[in-house]
Design a protein around this motif. Structure first.
Motif, PDB file in Angstrom:
ATOM      1  N   ILE A 152      33.214  -7.176   4.987  1.00 48.50           N
ATOM      2  CA  ILE A 152      32.149  -7.790   5.781  1.00 48.50           C
ATOM      3  C   ILE A 152      32.679  -8.221   7.144  1.00 48.50           C
ATOM      4  N   SER A 153      33.877  -8.790   7.167  1.00 45.32           N
ATOM      5  CA  SER A 153      34.467  -9.199   8.444  1.00 45.32           C
ATOM      6  C   SER A 153      34.787  -7.993   9.322  1.00 45.32           C
ATOM      7  N   ALA A 154      35.316  -6.942   8.716  1.00 46.06           N
ATOM      8  CA  ALA A 154      35.611  -5.732   9.481  1.00 46.06           C
ATOM      9  C   ALA A 154      34.315  -5.068   9.949  1.00 46.06           C
ATOM     10  N   TYR A 155      33.270  -5.151   9.123  1.00 45.60           N
ATOM     11  CA  TYR A 155      31.985  -4.578   9.521  1.00 45.60           C
ATOM     12  C   TYR A 155      31.475  -5.214  10.811  1.00 45.60           C
ATOM     13  N   SER A 156      31.611  -6.514  10.919  1.00 41.25           N
ATOM     14  CA  SER A 156      31.093  -7.183  12.119  1.00 41.25           C
ATOM     15  C   SER A 156      31.797  -6.699  13.374  1.00 41.25           C
ATOM     16  N   PHE A 197      30.667  -3.086  13.959  1.00 41.25           N
ATOM     17  CA  PHE A 197      29.275  -3.072  14.400  1.00 41.25           C
ATOM     18  C   PHE A 197      29.205  -3.257  15.915  1.00 41.25           C
ATOM     19  N   TYR A 198      29.969  -4.219  16.445  1.00 49.25           N
ATOM     20  CA  TYR A 198      29.939  -4.449  17.888  1.00 49.25           C
ATOM     21  C   TYR A 198      30.649  -3.347  18.663  1.00 49.25           C
ATOM     22  N   ILE A 199      31.663  -2.741  18.072  1.00 52.48           N
ATOM     23  CA  ILE A 199      32.306  -1.586  18.708  1.00 52.48           C
ATOM     24  C   ILE A 199      31.308  -0.424  18.769  1.00 52.48           C
ATOM     25  N   SER A 210      31.693 -15.875   6.253  1.00 50.31           N
ATOM     26  CA  SER A 210      31.865 -14.843   7.281  1.00 50.31           C
ATOM     27  C   SER A 210      30.525 -14.388   7.830  1.00 50.31           C
ATOM     28  N   ILE A 211      29.563 -14.195   6.949  1.00 50.36           N
ATOM     29  CA  ILE A 211      28.236 -13.772   7.401  1.00 50.36           C
ATOM     30  C   ILE A 211      27.636 -14.834   8.311  1.00 50.36           C
TER      31      ILE A 211
END
Length: 190
Positions: free
Chosen positions: A23-27, A30-32, A80-81
């Motif tokens: 989830i942390s890596a997804y965030s 996502f912005y990249i 994290s979310i």
């Protein structure tokens, strides 16, 4: 050597709950992906190197509180979310004016997120059953969630490279003119 029992080859129950890290890596990804026309994957190294150790510290803190790896993972994922949703919430919620008193939106957002986190932690503390099934689901769904910006980024990169190759391989325009011509352009409306 043939495996006699394939179900015990890599049991899913032994996979640790890694969904807070996904989830942390997804965030970050996502912005990249959101700014893929300006950023590369190399630009994600610094944010990932901050986010993942921060998630690990939060994970260890919740593990010392709950003494259960499943509960610690769920609490870390919720935290994290909430952390990564602060920015989008802040940009979409207006300040509140009660009479002549202006209440900042930060107060509402942080109060709401704190209450939600406390409710989640209280529920995790009082619920005594095993969270293995929940962690399996969160592992799978967060991995799928992580794949979405990755596939999107690589699709964009591939299409962009293909477009660049087609521009280099295309023949010049008639009369020797090209799209990069800076001088007087020929009249196309005759």
């Amino acid at each position: 050597m043939a495996l006699k029992n394939r179900s015990n080859f890599w049991p899913v129950s032994r996979i640790p709950p890694v969904h807070p890290f996904f989830i942390s890596a997804y965030s970050v990804f996502f912005y990249i992906d959101l700014n893929r026309h300006e950023l590369t994957l190399l630009d994600s190294i610094f944010p990932i190197s901050i986010v993942l150790p921060g998630t690990a510290l939060l994970y260890l803190m919740f593990h010392s509180i709950f003494r259960d790896i499943q509960k610690a993972a769920i609490a870390t994922a919720v935290s994290s979310i909430m952390f990564f949703f602060y920015g989008p919430l802040e940009s979409h919620i207006p300040n509140v004016l009660i009479g002549s008193i202006k209440i900042k939106k930060t107060f509402f957002i942080l109060t709401g997120e704190t209450l939600l986190l406390l409710i989640c932690l209280r529920g995790l503390w009082t619920y005594k059953n095993n969270f293995t099934v929940v962690s399996k689901f969160l592992n799978a769904s967060s991995l799928f969630l992580l794949l979405i910006p990755s596939v999107s980024y690589f699709t964009y990169t591939t299409d962009h490279l293909k477009h660049q190759l087609l521009l280099k391989a295309s023949p010049p325009f008639p009369n020797g003119h090209s799209l990069n011509w800076t001088g007087k352009k020929p009249d196309i409306y005759y």
